[in-house]
Design a protein around this motif. Sequence first.
Motif, PDB file in Angstrom:
ATOM      1  N   HIS A  49       0.859  -1.199   0.040  1.00 33.40           N
ATOM      2  CA  HIS A  49      -0.157   0.022   0.133  1.00 33.40           C
ATOM      3  C   HIS A  49       0.910   1.317  -0.002  1.00 33.40           C
ATOM      4  CE1 HIS A  49      -3.960   1.968   1.096  1.00 33.40           C
ATOM      5  NE2 HIS A  49      -3.218   2.786   1.726  1.00 33.40           N
ATOM      6  N   PHE A  50       1.563   1.368   1.025  1.00 35.14           N
ATOM      7  CA  PHE A  50       2.554   2.476   1.240  1.00 35.14           C
ATOM      8  C   PHE A  50       3.776   2.471   0.149  1.00 35.14           C
ATOM      9  CE2 PHE A  50       0.797   2.052   5.496  1.00 35.14           C
ATOM     10  CZ  PHE A  50      -0.350   3.322   5.432  1.00 35.14           C
ATOM     11  N   GLY A  51       4.203   1.345  -0.319  1.00 34.73           N
ATOM     12  CA  GLY A  51       5.087   1.157  -1.343  1.00 34.73           C
ATOM     13  C   GLY A  51       4.628   1.850  -2.713  1.00 34.73           C
ATOM     14  N   ALA A  52       3.254   1.574  -2.879  1.00 33.12           N
ATOM     15  CA  ALA A  52       2.939   2.145  -4.360  1.00 33.12           C
ATOM     16  C   ALA A  52       2.741   3.763  -4.061  1.00 33.12           C
ATOM     17  CB  ALA A  52       1.478   1.712  -4.309  1.00 33.12           C
ATOM     18  N   MET A  53       2.491   4.188  -2.955  1.00 26.36           N
ATOM     19  CA  MET A  53       2.315   5.841  -2.678  1.00 26.36           C
ATOM     20  C   MET A  53       3.550   6.442  -3.042  1.00 26.36           C
ATOM     21  SD  MET A  53      -0.330   6.031   0.594  1.00 26.36           S
ATOM     22  CE  MET A  53      -1.883   5.529   0.602  1.00 26.36           C
ATOM     23  N   ASP A  54       4.668   5.715  -2.441  1.00 28.93           N
ATOM     24  CA  ASP A  54       6.114   6.164  -2.536  1.00 28.93           C
ATOM     25  C   ASP A  54       6.667   6.056  -4.072  1.00 28.93           C
ATOM     26  OD1 ASP A  54       6.214   6.558   0.097  1.00 28.93           O
ATOM     27  OD2 ASP A  54       7.367   4.451   0.599  1.00 28.93           O
ATOM     28  N   LYS A  55       5.899   5.284  -4.769  1.00 25.65           N
ATOM     29  CA  LYS A  55       6.412   5.067  -6.070  1.00 25.65           C
ATOM     30  C   LYS A  55       5.974   6.302  -6.831  1.00 25.65           C
ATOM     31  CE  LYS A  55       7.547   0.198  -6.449  1.00 25.65           C
ATOM     32  NZ  LYS A  55       7.276  -0.068  -4.681  1.00 25.65           N
ATOM     33  N   ILE A  56       4.398   6.593  -6.675  1.00 18.77           N
ATOM     34  CA  ILE A  56       3.761   7.390  -7.220  1.00 18.77           C
ATOM     35  C   ILE A  56       4.540   9.116  -6.906  1.00 18.77           C
ATOM     36  CG2 ILE A  56       1.513   8.968  -7.097  1.00 18.77           C
ATOM     37  CD1 ILE A  56       0.347   6.372  -6.915  1.00 18.77           C
ATOM     38  N   LYS A  58       7.772   9.315  -6.306  1.00 20.38           N
ATOM     39  CA  LYS A  58       8.990   9.473  -6.956  1.00 20.38           C
ATOM     40  C   LYS A  58       8.645   9.563  -8.445  1.00 20.38           C
ATOM     41  CE  LYS A  58      13.201   6.644  -7.837  1.00 20.38           C
ATOM     42  NZ  LYS A  58      13.927   5.404  -7.410  1.00 20.38           N
ATOM     43  N   LEU A  59       7.917   9.234  -8.908  1.00 28.76           N
ATOM     44  CA  LEU A  59       7.495   9.433 -10.649  1.00 28.76           C
ATOM     45  C   LEU A  59       7.131  10.940 -10.931  1.00 28.76           C
ATOM     46  CD1 LEU A  59       5.631   6.139 -11.294  1.00 28.76           C
ATOM     47  CD2 LEU A  59       7.787   6.947 -12.435  1.00 28.76           C
ATOM     48  N   TYR A  60       6.005  11.584  -9.692  1.00 26.17           N
ATOM     49  CA  TYR A  60       5.856  12.760  -9.998  1.00 26.17           C
ATOM     50  C   TYR A  60       6.808  13.914  -9.529  1.00 26.17           C
ATOM     51  CZ  TYR A  60       1.609  11.863 -12.747  1.00 26.17           C
ATOM     52  OH  TYR A  60       0.760  11.396 -13.923  1.00 26.17           O
ATOM     53  N   GLY A  61       7.618  13.534  -8.567  1.00 29.19           N
ATOM     54  CA  GLY A  61       8.664  14.344  -8.066  1.00 29.19           C
ATOM     55  C   GLY A  61       7.961  15.286  -6.974  1.00 29.19           C
ATOM     56  N   ILE A  62       6.870  14.737  -6.314  1.00 33.17           N
ATOM     57  CA  ILE A  62       5.989  15.551  -5.324  1.00 33.17           C
ATOM     58  C   ILE A  62       6.656  14.916  -3.814  1.00 33.17           C
ATOM     59  CG2 ILE A  62       4.142  15.944  -6.751  1.00 33.17           C
ATOM     60  CD1 ILE A  62       2.721  13.654  -5.568  1.00 33.17           C
ATOM     61  N   LEU A 243      -1.297  -1.973  -9.080  1.00 34.68           N
ATOM     62  CA  LEU A 243      -0.954  -0.490  -9.114  1.00 34.68           C
ATOM     63  C   LEU A 243       0.668  -0.535  -8.835  1.00 34.68           C
ATOM     64  CD1 LEU A 243      -1.186   2.408  -9.418  1.00 34.68           C
ATOM     65  CD2 LEU A 243      -1.930   2.528  -7.084  1.00 34.68           C
ATOM     66  N   ASP A 244       1.108  -1.204  -7.591  1.00 32.97           N
ATOM     67  CA  ASP A 244       2.434  -1.102  -7.233  1.00 32.97           C
ATOM     68  C   ASP A 244       3.250  -1.604  -8.463  1.00 32.97           C
ATOM     69  OD1 ASP A 244       4.374  -0.591  -5.160  1.00 32.97           O
ATOM     70  OD2 ASP A 244       4.426  -2.701  -4.868  1.00 32.97           O
ATOM     71  N   LEU A 245       2.893  -2.758  -8.676  1.00 36.83           N
ATOM     72  CA  LEU A 245       3.530  -3.466  -9.512  1.00 36.83           C
ATOM     73  C   LEU A 245       3.928  -2.461 -11.012  1.00 36.83           C
ATOM     74  CD1 LEU A 245       2.619  -7.151  -9.676  1.00 36.83           C
ATOM     75  CD2 LEU A 245       4.661  -6.239  -8.512  1.00 36.83           C
ATOM     76  N   THR A 246       2.818  -1.746 -11.257  1.00 38.32           N
ATOM     77  CA  THR A 246       2.635  -1.080 -12.581  1.00 38.32           C
ATOM     78  C   THR A 246       3.698  -0.024 -12.360  1.00 38.32           C
ATOM     79  OG1 THR A 246       0.357  -2.043 -13.203  1.00 38.32           O
ATOM     80  CG2 THR A 246       1.313   0.029 -14.181  1.00 38.32           C
ATOM     81  N   MET A 247       3.548   0.557 -11.264  1.00 38.79           N
ATOM     82  CA  MET A 247       4.425   1.913 -10.902  1.00 38.79           C
ATOM     83  C   MET A 247       5.737   1.246 -10.954  1.00 38.79           C
ATOM     84  SD  MET A 247       2.168   4.465 -10.624  1.00 38.79           S
ATOM     85  CE  MET A 247       1.482   3.551 -11.991  1.00 38.79           C
ATOM     86  N   GLN A 248       6.095   0.232 -10.470  1.00 40.19           N
ATOM     87  CA  GLN A 248       7.722  -0.176 -10.589  1.00 40.19           C
ATOM     88  C   GLN A 248       7.955  -0.455 -11.864  1.00 40.19           C
ATOM     89  OE1 GLN A 248       9.986  -0.497  -8.099  1.00 40.19           O
ATOM     90  NE2 GLN A 248      11.455  -0.381  -9.989  1.00 40.19           N
ATOM     91  N   TRP A 249       7.033  -0.807 -12.802  1.00 40.57           N
ATOM     92  CA  TRP A 249       7.369  -1.056 -14.253  1.00 40.57           C
ATOM     93  C   TRP A 249       7.676   0.194 -15.008  1.00 40.57           C
ATOM     94  CZ3 TRP A 249       4.735   0.587 -18.754  1.00 40.57           C
ATOM     95  CH2 TRP A 249       5.189  -0.082 -19.793  1.00 40.57           C
ATOM     96  N   VAL A 250       6.739   1.460 -14.752  1.00 35.41           N
ATOM     97  CA  VAL A 250       6.987   2.749 -15.313  1.00 35.41           C
ATOM     98  C   VAL A 250       8.357   3.142 -15.009  1.00 35.41           C
ATOM     99  CG1 VAL A 250       6.182   5.163 -15.371  1.00 35.41           C
ATOM    100  CG2 VAL A 250       4.646   3.220 -15.495  1.00 35.41           C
TER     101      VAL A 250
END
Length: 357
Positions: A49-56, A58-62, A243-250
């Motif tokens: 859950h929180f891993g997915a949030m962290d990846k988001i 990181k991706l958007y730089g927020i 979602l978490d796996l997909t964010m890592q893929w991105v």
Amino acid sequence: MRKINFSAGPTGLPLSVLEHAKTEFTDYKGEGYSIMEISHRSKTYEEVHFGAMDKIRKLYGIGDEYEILFLQGGAHLQFAMIPLNLSQNGVSEYANTGVWTDKAIKEAANLGINHKVVASSEASNFDHIPDVKFSDDADFAYICSNNTIYGTQYKSLPKTKAPLVIDASSDFFSEPLDFTNIGILYGGAQKNAGPSGVTIVIIRKDLLERTPKPHTPTMLKFKTHADAKSLYNTPPTFAIYLLDLTMQWVLDQGGLNGIKAINAQKAAAIYDAIDNSGGFYKGHAQKDSRSVMNISFNIKDSNLEPIFVADALKNDMLGLKGHRHLGGIRASIYNAVSLNDVKTLVNFMNDFAKKHG
């Protein structure tokens, strides 16, 4: 053999994500259970859950100035939640660029929210992004960054002192964004971020302090979910896992800069096929408003359009029938659609035009 999926959503996920999930479907990391089967309060699930949030982030730089919420109900529920939570004593302003903003505007009216449409491209059947200027003192300024049906997309975000609210359902995680003016960025996951079932809301924290409209249900208050870290009620755990796996893929594709470069090549290949077809194909969107995610076009002889869709399916390409509001053909080329997939479609388009032109 897997088909090439050009559906507008839900759509295909990266094959490597599906294969990863397959290996863990019944036995998550050797724990002896599926991620679907354990409590959303468990440490194991919370890491996802929180891993997915962290990846988001990181991706958007927020940073911590934004809260990331995992909700349900899709964009349709946000059409109500946003005015219920953000409207104060002023006017909420909208730019109407198609079906999805039209629905949001109607929901605001249904709730009795004081609102105003400040720009619209309805007169030309939503074939372009109109010039829009929002009032500095608006309660919020609302846009849909990409329209799946009409194939239009903002090339730059409007500048406004009012909090900018963006329905990014169909171009989420497709390019970097400057968050300077963004109050809320939201969308369903089922295009670029994962499967249907989870809605991502990125909200600036100061907006959580606004007083919701009277009688707003507890479940429809953003602060309810922010305070509970999106664990107020049972979240869609498996959708968030994907979602978490997909964010890592991105991230593995080079992040949003890498994804943007690939998406630009894909879109250019299809638009070139349309523009160089000698009038056999005609794009719906004006050239300065063309979407990089959804390409809507027609065939000169409309009787050929169902044949095009049927022949494409015979060649293992699905989801190319246009939306009922517009008709024609639509190719949705989200992140999981590869450049080779697009080349296959372009070759088919060229061969079809030669055969029937």
